[in-house]
Enzyme design. Structure first.
Site, PDB file in Angstrom:
ATOM      1  N   CYS A  39       0.918  -1.313   0.103  1.00  0.00           N
ATOM      2  CA  CYS A  39       0.078  -0.071  -0.114  1.00  0.00           C
ATOM      3  C   CYS A  39       0.912   1.233   0.186  1.00  0.00           C
ATOM      4  O   CYS A  39       1.681   1.576   0.894  1.00  0.00           O
ATOM      5  CB  CYS A  39      -0.959  -0.018   1.277  1.00  0.00           C
ATOM      6  SG  CYS A  39      -1.723   1.429   1.429  1.00  0.00           S
ATOM      7  N   CYS A  42       0.250   3.480   2.880  1.00  0.00           N
ATOM      8  CA  CYS A  42       0.728   3.102   4.227  1.00  0.00           C
ATOM      9  C   CYS A  42       2.219   3.363   4.236  1.00  0.00           C
ATOM     10  O   CYS A  42       2.510   3.790   5.403  1.00  0.00           O
ATOM     11  CB  CYS A  42       0.526   1.619   4.222  1.00  0.00           C
ATOM     12  SG  CYS A  42      -1.349   1.131   4.146  1.00  0.00           S
TER      13      CYS A  42
END
Length: 115
Positions: A39, A42
């Protein structure tokens, strides 16, 4: 998998489950960072999360890999990454979704000042 951030030694893996962590620290705020290794957002917010964990010792910061912890994702109804769940005694008391640096910093400061 649940990882407790211990940035002096990087990341400490818990052998126990989240319920045991709650029992050990019933009155502490525990922030769960639901992330995925693939991600982008993230990865972008990870340095701030690390900084907050290093600075605010009264809060427990954990990282939860969504690909390995479906039970916690389901429990806290995680629908996107990153998602930050603030818990006390296992109950969600606050949630933030996305790469929301200013909001994350503000919520951590609010919880630190409330302790």
């Amino acid at each position: 998998m649940l990882k407790r951030c211990n940035f002096k030694n990087q990341v400490k893996y818990f052998q126990s489950d989240f319920e045991q962590l709650i029992r050990q620290h019933p009155e502490k705020i525990i922030i769960l960072d639901f992330y995925a290794t693939w991600c982008g957002p993230c990865k972008a917010i990870a340095p701030l999360y690390k900084e907050l964990a290093t600075t605010h010792k009264g809060i427990i910061f954990c990282k939860v890999d969504v690909d390995e912890a479906e039970d916690l994702c389901s429990k806290y109804d995680v629908k996107m990454m990153p998602t930050f769940i603030f818990t006390k005694n296992g109950d969600a008391i606050e949630a933030l979704e996305g790469c929301v640096e200013d909001e994350l910093r503000q919520k951590v400061l609010e919880h630190v000042s409330a302790q």
